[in-house]
Design a protein around this motif. Structure first.
Motif, PDB file in Angstrom:
ATOM      1  N   THR A 226      56.704  39.837 102.438  1.00 54.82           N
ATOM      2  CA  THR A 226      58.040  40.280 102.581  1.00 54.82           C
ATOM      3  C   THR A 226      58.753  40.767 101.485  1.00 54.82           C
ATOM      4  O   THR A 226      57.992  40.568 100.394  1.00 54.82           O
ATOM      5  N   PRO A 227      59.776  41.549 101.336  1.00 54.03           N
ATOM      6  CA  PRO A 227      60.566  42.063 100.348  1.00 54.03           C
ATOM      7  C   PRO A 227      60.597  40.878  99.354  1.00 54.03           C
ATOM      8  O   PRO A 227      60.845  39.924  99.854  1.00 54.03           O
ATOM      9  N   GLU A 229      63.515  40.134  97.773  1.00 59.40           N
ATOM     10  CA  GLU A 229      64.777  39.322  98.095  1.00 59.40           C
ATOM     11  C   GLU A 229      64.757  38.509  99.410  1.00 59.40           C
ATOM     12  O   GLU A 229      65.595  37.898  99.633  1.00 59.40           O
ATOM     13  N   VAL A 230      63.763  38.542 100.279  1.00 60.23           N
ATOM     14  CA  VAL A 230      63.572  37.976 101.454  1.00 60.23           C
ATOM     15  C   VAL A 230      62.736  36.657 101.603  1.00 60.23           C
ATOM     16  O   VAL A 230      61.590  36.865 100.730  1.00 60.23           O
ATOM     17  N   ARG A 231      63.263  35.380 101.572  1.00 59.63           N
ATOM     18  CA  ARG A 231      62.294  34.189 101.630  1.00 59.63           C
ATOM     19  C   ARG A 231      62.536  33.529 102.927  1.00 59.63           C
ATOM     20  O   ARG A 231      63.393  33.350 103.640  1.00 59.63           O
ATOM     21  N   LEU A 232      61.190  33.045 103.433  1.00 60.14           N
ATOM     22  CA  LEU A 232      61.120  32.545 104.881  1.00 60.14           C
ATOM     23  C   LEU A 232      61.246  31.097 104.561  1.00 60.14           C
ATOM     24  O   LEU A 232      60.423  30.360 103.668  1.00 60.14           O
ATOM     25  N   ASN A 233      61.898  30.385 105.522  1.00 58.89           N
ATOM     26  CA  ASN A 233      61.969  28.927 105.670  1.00 58.89           C
ATOM     27  C   ASN A 233      60.690  28.298 106.240  1.00 58.89           C
ATOM     28  O   ASN A 233      59.680  29.204 106.810  1.00 58.89           O
ATOM     29  N   SER A 265      55.474  43.530 105.952  1.00 57.21           N
ATOM     30  CA  SER A 265      54.483  44.424 105.719  1.00 57.21           C
ATOM     31  C   SER A 265      52.926  43.893 105.698  1.00 57.21           C
ATOM     32  O   SER A 265      52.868  42.692 105.219  1.00 57.21           O
ATOM     33  N   TRP A 266      51.986  44.523 106.327  1.00 53.80           N
ATOM     34  CA  TRP A 266      50.758  43.791 106.650  1.00 53.80           C
ATOM     35  C   TRP A 266      49.856  44.801 105.710  1.00 53.80           C
ATOM     36  O   TRP A 266      49.599  46.001 105.798  1.00 53.80           O
ATOM     37  N   VAL A 267      48.962  44.048 104.696  1.00 49.90           N
ATOM     38  CA  VAL A 267      48.025  44.533 103.855  1.00 49.90           C
ATOM     39  C   VAL A 267      46.659  44.073 104.156  1.00 49.90           C
ATOM     40  O   VAL A 267      46.257  42.907 103.797  1.00 49.90           O
ATOM     41  N   PRO A 268      45.723  44.693 104.865  1.00 52.38           N
ATOM     42  CA  PRO A 268      44.413  44.225 105.201  1.00 52.38           C
ATOM     43  C   PRO A 268      43.545  44.102 104.004  1.00 52.38           C
ATOM     44  O   PRO A 268      43.587  45.010 103.185  1.00 52.38           O
TER      45      PRO A 268
END
Length: 432
Positions: A226-227, A229-233, A265-268
């Protein structure tokens, strides 16, 4: 069937139900009972009894090759008279038991394949000796080697005990044929699966890891980011991971488009295809197993890019016969002579038990006929004796031992020539 109950511990039928993931590993690891191969939870299965290693392709191929080859050789009983002439003792009760039918249910090939495989895997092979009213041996019935416990009694005899259909059976060495494997003592031989368990554990681990990799479609893992500035709970993380597993994990879902929003974003992660297939490690594990059983890798399919049975492999086959088969055959022959034929009978009648190693030439017509030609030329065998080996009827004059005369002394040839000419003229000059 009686033999299935005794040898496999079943109630008349094999368990051929497919493996279920919830069953105990010890149940599915026992290949002798279920005739199945289970690689899942290999550590638990191997810790229980080691039979999960039988499911390895190299192990199965080596045991099949050794046991099958031994079982295919005719087992003969010979009698040697006072003149030193040895003949096949077809009239001896043991001949029919060992050569044709060890018991009511099994052929000789079935019986000896089971016994040879038991020696390779468990280090021991056992069979109950059944005698008739006259005391002559009438049948040999195999016993699962992992069930038998042997101990030395106070009187010096060896006692064998096992459980059969819920009933405890105890017999002495008089009623049990015991063929021991290598590196053992009077009570037991060494089990290859136990003595070299580290090799089999490594091989099972490589197979299990490779299976897990191929099950995932050889797809590399990746990083979902995630960017800054974005944090997931916590709930968002769990839901995201669940969706990834259900929708995109595994070879079946390979190529499914992935929809990302919220700046995700997905980074393999890259993976080397050679590492994914683990070819080198699995090949090395197979060669290790072949080394334990004394089998040339090419004979069970572990070869290079050249043909496994091409030019140059004859040396491997000859080495396999000399150094792998020969000692195993000798061990079985001596065990049978010692335990099935009394010493007095062996001395009085000159009885011996031997595998006919020439049985390996049965599928090689050219080599078989070349051996006949050499035997006839050197006066070792007659033409009718060789024809009998090919199941052909005798011919007139075929019982005479003949030799070739091209290597006679020169003086004898000159004398023979003069006799043919009436003794009056010298040998004729050779033609120009």
């Amino acid at each position: 069937m009686k033999w299935l109950k005794r040898a496999l511990g079943l109630d008349g039928a094999k368990d051929i139900e497919p493996w279920k993931a919830g069953q105990a590993s010890t149940e599915n690891g026992n290949n002798f009972v279920t005739n199945q191969v289970t690689l899942a939870a290999y550590r638990d299965a191997y810790a229980a009894n080691g039979n999960a290693a039988v499911g390895l392709s190299a192990t199965w191929a080596c045991v099949q090759l050794i046991a099958g080859t031994i079982a295919s050789l005719p087992l003969m009983v010979y009698r040697t008279d006072s003149r030193g002439v040895r003949t096949v003792a077809r009239d001896h009760p043991l001949y029919f038991v060992l050569h044709d039918s060890p018991n009511y249910d099994l052929t000789a090939v079935d019986f000896w394949e089971f016994m040879a495989a038991s020696i390779e895997l468990q280090g021991n092979a056992y069979a109950v000796i059944e005698r008739g009213s006259s005391g002559a041996i009438e049948a040999l019935t195999p016993i699962r080697p992992d069930l038998v416990k042997a101990r030395r009694r106070e009187d010096g005899d060896i006692e064998y005990a096992w459980t059969e259909s819920g009933r405890r059976v105890v017999k002495t060495s008089k009623d049990v044929l015991h063929i021991r494997g290598s590196m053992g003592d009077a009570l037991s031989g060494a089990s290859t699966l136990t003595a070299c368990q580290g090799v089999f554990r490594d091989a099972l681990a490589a197979e299990t890891a490779a299976g897990a990799m191929f099950e995932n479609g050889i797809n590399a893992s990746g990083v979902l980011s995630t960017p800054p500035e974005v944090r997931l709970n916590k709930d968002q993380r769990e839901e995201l991971e669940k969706n990834l597993r259900e929708k995109y994990m595994g070879s079946v879902r390979q190529g499914v488009p992935m929809l990302l929003d919220g700046g995700l974003s997905w980074v393999p992660l890259s993976i080397n295809p050679v590492d994914a297939q683990m070819l080198e490690s699995r090949k090395y594990s197979g060669e290790q197993v072949c080394r334990l059983f004394g089998v040339p890798p090419a004979m069970v399919g572990f070869g290079d890019k050249a043909s496994n049975w091409g030019t140059g492999k004859e040396v491997d086959v000859l080495g396999f016969q000399k150094f792998t088969l020969r000692k195993r055959l000798k061990r079985i022959e001596q065990s049978l002579e010692k335990q099935l034929i009394p010493l007095a009978e062996r001395r009085a009648q000159g009885l011996t038990i031997e595998f006919n190693f020439e049985g390996l030439l049965r599928a090689d017509t050219a080599s078989r006929y070349a051996a006949y030609a050499s035997a006839i030329a050197m006066g070792i065998a007659t033409r009718n004796e060789c024809r009998a080996l090919e199941n052909l009827p005798p011919v007139e004059g075929g019982d005479v031992v003949t030799v070739q005369m091209q290597n006679v002394p020169l003086a004898s040839a000159i004398t023979a020539k003069r006799d043919d000419d009436g003794g009056s003229s010298p040998p004729a000059d050779p033609p120009v």
